[in-house]
Design a protein around this motif. Structure first.
Motif, mmCIF file in Angstrom:
data_model
loop_
_atom_site.group_PDB
_atom_site.id
_atom_site.type_symbol
_atom_site.label_atom_id
_atom_site.label_comp_id
_atom_site.label_asym_id
_atom_site.label_seq_id
_atom_site.Cartn_x
_atom_site.Cartn_y
_atom_site.Cartn_z
ATOM 1 N N ALA A 342 0.846 -1.230 0.104
ATOM 2 C CA ALA A 342 0.259 0.149 -0.043
ATOM 3 C C ALA A 342 0.955 1.260 0.024
ATOM 4 C CB ALA A 342 -0.922 -0.267 1.171
ATOM 5 N N VAL A 343 1.686 1.287 0.915
ATOM 6 C CA VAL A 343 2.675 2.404 0.833
ATOM 7 C C VAL A 343 3.441 2.612 -0.269
ATOM 8 C CG1 VAL A 343 4.597 3.394 2.474
ATOM 9 C CG2 VAL A 343 2.769 2.534 3.274
ATOM 10 N N GLY A 344 4.053 1.530 -0.802
ATOM 11 C CA GLY A 344 4.751 1.481 -2.051
ATOM 12 C C GLY A 344 3.967 1.954 -3.272
ATOM 13 N N GLY A 345 2.610 1.803 -3.318
ATOM 14 C CA GLY A 345 1.866 1.989 -4.210
ATOM 15 C C GLY A 345 1.765 3.627 -4.174
ATOM 16 N N ILE A 346 1.457 4.263 -3.000
ATOM 17 C CA ILE A 346 1.537 5.663 -2.616
ATOM 18 C C ILE A 346 2.816 6.317 -3.146
ATOM 19 C CG2 ILE A 346 1.330 7.445 -0.881
ATOM 20 C CD1 ILE A 346 -0.427 5.546 0.505
ATOM 21 N N VAL A 347 4.048 5.778 -2.841
ATOM 22 C CA VAL A 347 5.225 6.580 -3.135
ATOM 23 C C VAL A 347 5.442 6.365 -4.588
ATOM 24 C CG1 VAL A 347 7.684 6.224 -2.942
ATOM 25 C CG2 VAL A 347 6.553 5.837 -0.853
ATOM 26 N N PHE A 348 5.009 5.204 -5.229
ATOM 27 C CA PHE A 348 4.992 4.868 -6.659
ATOM 28 C C PHE A 348 4.337 6.066 -7.474
ATOM 29 C CE2 PHE A 348 4.054 2.413 -10.637
ATOM 30 C CZ PHE A 348 5.569 2.709 -11.339
ATOM 31 N N ALA A 349 2.921 6.283 -6.972
ATOM 32 C CA ALA A 349 1.949 7.219 -7.472
ATOM 33 C C ALA A 349 2.682 8.898 -7.420
ATOM 34 C CB ALA A 349 0.732 6.919 -7.006
ATOM 35 N N PHE A 350 3.046 8.831 -6.309
ATOM 36 C CA PHE A 350 3.574 10.213 -6.084
ATOM 37 C C PHE A 350 4.922 10.555 -6.887
ATOM 38 C CE2 PHE A 350 6.081 13.460 -3.410
ATOM 39 C CZ PHE A 350 5.095 14.639 -3.487
ATOM 40 N N THR A 351 5.837 9.481 -6.937
ATOM 41 C CA THR A 351 7.097 9.807 -7.626
ATOM 42 C C THR A 351 7.327 9.382 -9.096
ATOM 43 O OG1 THR A 351 8.046 7.795 -6.990
ATOM 44 C CG2 THR A 351 8.353 9.621 -5.355
ATOM 45 N N SER A 352 6.184 8.736 -9.565
ATOM 46 C CA SER A 352 6.410 8.166 -10.801
ATOM 47 C C SER A 352 7.243 7.183 -11.267
ATOM 48 C CB SER A 352 6.074 9.297 -11.831
ATOM 49 O OG SER A 352 4.604 9.933 -11.543
ATOM 50 N N SER A 353 8.041 6.694 -10.150
ATOM 51 C CA SER A 353 9.293 6.027 -10.311
ATOM 52 C C SER A 353 9.356 4.725 -9.237
ATOM 53 C CB SER A 353 10.348 6.633 -10.257
ATOM 54 O OG SER A 353 11.453 6.283 -10.174
ATOM 55 N N ALA A 354 9.803 3.758 -9.677
ATOM 56 C CA ALA A 354 9.920 2.506 -8.729
ATOM 57 C C ALA A 354 11.502 2.371 -8.227
ATOM 58 C CB ALA A 354 9.520 1.284 -9.589
ATOM 59 N N TYR A 356 13.542 4.021 -6.319
ATOM 60 C CA TYR A 356 13.727 4.075 -4.917
ATOM 61 C C TYR A 356 12.986 3.646 -3.865
ATOM 62 C CZ TYR A 356 17.539 7.158 -6.813
ATOM 63 O OH TYR A 356 18.716 7.799 -7.678
ATOM 64 N N LEU A 357 11.820 2.749 -4.513
ATOM 65 C CA LEU A 357 11.070 2.076 -3.355
ATOM 66 C C LEU A 357 11.838 1.465 -2.288
ATOM 67 C CD1 LEU A 357 8.089 0.902 -5.969
ATOM 68 C CD2 LEU A 357 7.945 2.826 -4.130
ATOM 69 N N SER A 358 12.672 0.764 -2.854
ATOM 70 C CA SER A 358 13.421 0.123 -1.604
ATOM 71 C C SER A 358 14.289 0.942 -0.782
ATOM 72 C CB SER A 358 14.605 -0.896 -2.298
ATOM 73 O OG SER A 358 15.749 -0.214 -2.779
ATOM 74 N N THR A 359 14.494 2.092 -0.929
ATOM 75 C CA THR A 359 15.279 2.981 -0.060
ATOM 76 C C THR A 359 13.904 3.436 1.013
ATOM 77 O OG1 THR A 359 16.566 4.040 -1.971
ATOM 78 C CG2 THR A 359 16.331 5.384 0.161
ATOM 79 N N PHE A 360 13.041 3.742 0.484
ATOM 80 C CA PHE A 360 11.948 4.182 1.370
ATOM 81 C C PHE A 360 11.450 2.605 2.357
ATOM 82 C CE2 PHE A 360 11.068 7.385 -1.550
ATOM 83 C CZ PHE A 360 10.793 8.320 -0.953
ATOM 84 N N GLY A 361 11.594 1.212 1.922
ATOM 85 C CA GLY A 361 11.316 0.235 2.410
ATOM 86 C C GLY A 361 12.197 0.234 3.586
ATOM 87 N N VAL A 362 13.545 0.702 3.498
ATOM 88 C CA VAL A 362 14.510 0.655 4.828
ATOM 89 C C VAL A 362 14.057 1.228 6.116
ATOM 90 C CG1 VAL A 362 16.897 1.476 5.489
ATOM 91 C CG2 VAL A 362 16.784 0.619 3.228
ATOM 92 N N ILE A 363 13.089 2.084 5.842
ATOM 93 C CA ILE A 363 12.543 2.905 7.080
ATOM 94 C C ILE A 363 11.846 1.628 7.807
ATOM 95 C CG2 ILE A 363 10.951 4.450 7.921
ATOM 96 C CD1 ILE A 363 11.612 5.943 5.498
ATOM 97 N N PHE A 364 10.990 0.702 7.253
ATOM 98 C CA PHE A 364 10.268 -0.094 7.815
ATOM 99 C C PHE A 364 11.202 -1.297 8.413
ATOM 100 C CE2 PHE A 364 6.562 1.055 5.014
ATOM 101 C CZ PHE A 364 5.786 1.260 6.047
ATOM 102 N N VAL A 365 12.336 -1.625 7.704
ATOM 103 C CA VAL A 365 13.144 -2.640 8.189
ATOM 104 C C VAL A 365 13.910 -2.204 9.328
ATOM 105 C CG1 VAL A 365 15.149 -4.116 7.489
ATOM 106 C CG2 VAL A 365 13.273 -3.612 5.783
ATOM 107 N N LEU A 366 14.271 -1.008 9.367
ATOM 108 C CA LEU A 366 14.923 -0.073 10.729
ATOM 109 C C LEU A 366 14.049 -0.477 12.031
ATOM 110 C CD1 LEU A 366 16.868 2.809 9.159
ATOM 111 C CD2 LEU A 366 17.911 0.531 9.835
ATOM 112 N N ALA A 367 12.870 -0.076 11.461
ATOM 113 C CA ALA A 367 11.629 -0.527 12.619
ATOM 114 C C ALA A 367 11.425 -1.928 12.978
ATOM 115 C CB ALA A 367 10.406 0.003 12.121
ATOM 116 N N ALA A 368 11.879 -2.680 12.177
ATOM 117 C CA ALA A 368 11.829 -4.322 12.340
ATOM 118 C C ALA A 368 12.959 -4.502 13.471
ATOM 119 C CB ALA A 368 11.825 -5.115 11.220
ATOM 120 N N LEU A 369 14.262 -3.730 13.184
ATOM 121 C CA LEU A 369 15.279 -3.982 13.679
ATOM 122 C C LEU A 369 15.138 -3.343 15.279
ATOM 123 C CD1 LEU A 369 18.416 -4.998 13.435
ATOM 124 C CD2 LEU A 369 19.117 -2.849 12.972
#
Length: 389
Positions: A342-354, A356-369
């Motif tokens: 869902a968040v990936g779709g929002i970022v993709f729609a806002f930036t029109s690019s896929a 750097y999606l993994s870069t935004f994903g790092v935020i979630f992974v750091l939360a997991a850590l």
């Protein structure tokens, strides 16, 4: 071991295809239904969210229904949902079909595990369950690249017609060979949720949730990434998904090996931290496809490497409710997929690019850590207290 377990594994494979296969054919679905790729990506989001909610709720609501009967009904509904996908003329109807599919899939998978455990002697129980999981993981490896191939040859709707045919075959096999299963006691949903009052258990479950959310920020839109970064053909995209799938399945073995070598706690921290680093690296690999493929192997392996040590950890810290924790961990996984896509779709729609999606994903992974660190710290504190008392 009872040979009927193999029928359940085949069923798990047929049903398991339906969740992840959409990711590989999102552009085709979006184009045909005249919606954006980010909108089409919500088919993954909604499926995962409904799946997570449905398993515990539907099991509680259907507790009094004989297990084989419920299993067959769920398979029939699953088949009809895929036929509905095949004939759906608009995106809203496709979404409704996905919701029905998610609900029936959750029941079929959980019941496959439950029935498999009852078909065999206790000494074969772990092996029987592993066969069902192999069916699901095989769907991950084969499903997406096969779905891309079928879509390019016959259109995306044919993918779901094929899944419906497979589910009919498994339905016939189960009707003929599967014996009736008596109803067993179902743990109330309220009891399941009560276990999350423990901070170390709750934060461990959130570790899975945020890890998968970070993963699916990009994985849900991997086809769009591959087209944008490398302008790959359908056959090359299919090959990339196959490489990722094989790496993912091997990740289970990697996680088990690391768990034996480093111990449960160190493995959890190592895997999550390494996963964050890999996601950070991915945008820089667009300079060369071979470099991206090398990183893809690590990405795929680490995405599944957390499962063995984390489930082992949950059994260690909550031995009395270990079965409940495995169920809740599956729900956490699906919610993570839902949030990430869902968040990936929002970022993709806002930036029109896929890219750097993994870069935004790092935020979630750091939360997991962070969640993993909290859980492990509380676990150590609890063990220390127990030793002193």
């Amino acid at each position: 071991m009872n040979w009927k377990v193999y029928i359940l594994a085949i069923t798990a494979f047929a049903v398991g295809l339906v969740e992840l296969i959409v990711g590989g054919i999102l552009p085709n679905i979006a184009k045909d239904l005249n919606v954006s790729i980010s909108t089409a990506g919500q088919l993954i989001t909604v499926f995962a969210f409904i799946y997570a909610l449905s398993a515990p709720l539907l099991l509680s609501l259907t507790a009094k229904i004989e297990r084989k009967r419920l299993f067959i009904i769920s398979l029939i509904i699953f088949t009809l949902s895929n036929l509905m996908m095949y004939v759906s003329p608009t995106f809203p109807i496709v979404m409704i079909a996905r919701i029905i599919s998610a609900m029936s899939t959750s029941l079929v998978i959980v019941l496959s595990l439950t029935i498999a455990a009852k078909l065999v002697e206790p000494r074969y129980r772990a092996k029987a369950l592993s066969y069902v999981f192999i069916g699901v993981s095989s769907a991950l490896v084969i499903g997406v690249p096969l779905g891309i191939f079928v879509t390019e040859s016959f259109g995306w709707r044919s993918v779901f017609l094929g899944i419906a045919v497979l589910s009919v075959l498994s339905l016939v096999l189960n009707i003929i060979f599967l014996e009736r299963m008596p109803v067993t006691e179902i743990i109330p949903l309220k009891t399941q949720l009560k276990s999350l009052a423990d901070v170390k258990i709750l934060s461990a479950q959130f570790t899975t949730l945020f890890m998968l959310a970070g993963h699916y920020m990009l994985y849900a839109y991997l086809t769009a990434f591959l087209v944008e970064a490398f302008d790959l053909s359908a056959s090359w995209i299919s090959a990339c998904y196959l490489l990722f799938g094989v790496s993912s399945v091997s990740g289970n073995a990697l996680g088990s090996w690391l768990n034996d070598k480093l111990g449960t706690k160190k493995t959890i921290l190592f895997v999550v931290a390494s996963f964050a680093i890999v996601l950070l690296i991915i945008p820089f690999t667009i300079i060369a496809l071979p470099l991206f493929l090398i990183i893809t192997v690590f990405w795929g392996a680490l995405s599944w490497a957390l499962t063995p040590p984390l489930q082992s950890y949950l059994i260690q810290i909550a031995p009395k409710t270990s079965d409940i924790q495995q169920s809740l961990n599956t729900a956490a996984l699906q919610i993570g997929i839902s949030i990430g896509s869902a968040v990936g779709g929002i970022v993709f729609a806002f930036t029109s690019s896929a890219i750097y999606l993994s870069t935004f994903g790092v935020i979630f992974v750091l939360a997991a850590l962070g969640c993993a660190a909290i859980s492990l710290r509380n676990s150590s504190a609890s063990q220390s207290t127990e030793q002193h008392t």
